[in-house]
Enzyme design. Sequence first.
Site, PDB file in Angstrom:
ATOM      1  N   SER A 267      -3.738  -0.809 -10.319  1.00 42.51           N
ATOM      2  CA  SER A 267      -3.774   0.573 -10.784  1.00 42.51           C
ATOM      3  C   SER A 267      -5.055   1.275 -10.309  1.00 42.51           C
ATOM      4  O   SER A 267      -5.293   1.374  -9.109  1.00 42.51           O
ATOM      5  CB  SER A 267      -3.623   0.606 -12.311  1.00 42.51           C
ATOM      6  N   ASP A 328       8.023   1.726 -11.397  1.00 45.20           N
ATOM      7  CA  ASP A 328       6.691   2.144 -11.846  1.00 45.20           C
ATOM      8  C   ASP A 328       6.385   3.556 -11.330  1.00 45.20           C
ATOM      9  O   ASP A 328       6.519   3.832 -10.132  1.00 45.20           O
ATOM     10  CB  ASP A 328       5.656   1.151 -11.334  1.00 45.20           C
ATOM     11  N   HIS A 382       4.528  -0.973 -15.425  1.00 45.90           N
ATOM     12  CA  HIS A 382       3.239  -0.834 -14.747  1.00 45.90           C
ATOM     13  C   HIS A 382       2.325  -2.029 -14.976  1.00 45.90           C
ATOM     14  O   HIS A 382       1.313  -2.173 -14.296  1.00 45.90           O
ATOM     15  CB  HIS A 382       2.543   0.443 -15.230  1.00 45.90           C
TER      16      HIS A 382
END
Length: 399
Positions: A267, A328, A382
């Site tokens: 991320s 995602d 995610h």
Amino acid sequence: MSSTFSMTLLQADSSTDCNITSQTNSPLTKDGEQESQSQNLCDMWRDIQGAHNWNGLLDPMDPILKAEVLRYGNLAKVCYDAFDGESSSIHYGQCKYTKTSLFDKMGMSECGYRATKYIYANTNVLASLFGENAKDKAVWLGFIAVCESEKEIRRLGRRDIVVAWRGTQTTQEWIQDLRDFLIPARLSYKCERTSKEHEAATAIANDGVRIESGFLSCYTSTFSHEDSKGKSFNKSARGLLISEIRRLLNVYKNEIVNLSITFTGHSLGAALATLSAYDVKKLLNANCYNIIPVIVFSFASPRVGNVSFAKNVEDIGLKVLRLVNKGDVVPKVPGVFVNEKMGYLSRWLSWLPWAYFHVGVELCLGKNSSFLLHPNCVAYLHNLDVYLRLLDGYNEDNN
């Protein structure tokens, strides 16, 4: 940046939010398979590290490549597991463990790596409003480690330096993620061998490269740092990283031909891994160390920069393998309206401050939702543990 993305980063980066336990610490389970593949890795490590852009290794996925990416994914996971995210803790925002005990505490004492440097960053913008660290204080955002085990070096076929970055955990980092407009990346590279600025790369801004404002701020903003002698001075995540890479290159200057630098993260950490790997690769090229391969294995990375950034990543020889879960939303932002999928139109609109382009080679996971326990949960899709689980079953998933 979209509100969905913002909430995802705030809620889903933590590996504890969805109560998922990673099952990928030992990705190869068949008897003898890991040993057999270890014998071959040393012969093909340059291909595994993207020398030929992973051609012929992704569909189906080469088992050696899968095992290596899982290994780096678990190193990225250390950044979450070792982070003290309890706001009531006196060590809030720091690593729970010392560099010497990090891998032992994470149950990875046999990994063959030793942490040589912790990376801290000033991620704060409105700290006083949330009762968090003061603006000039830093939070722990990752680590630099070097492979020192002779057995592991033989298995890998070279000495490896790994840089792992953590994803969003604090409110301040969430605010940084919201700063989704592009700004010039003003980074310079001193050429050690001539003791002057390298003329071709003094400022990235000169060749049109622009980076997401929040990511660049996390990477370059300074904070007050105190050394082992108690002397206080200003540092940044970039400063800590570059100085340690320079030091390690000097230590292993006789092993340059068989040395690699691998970046990983999830991320926000994936975005910082991409940005910092680009920075380091430019530095190496400016100092005639372009023989050293620099690679990024990123998980759930948002877009980082504009079309010039994407072109520069390719031109300088940085290799990036982006792992993306099909469901995602984070890899789809920023750049929802203008991105690389728009073809010629996206290049015509590339002057806009929200025109983003992904970099590297994409590996799409999660095409078969039967591997997903909660296929409609944004935070679950995610989560890094989900990514590692999907990767572990990637070939079966595809079939």
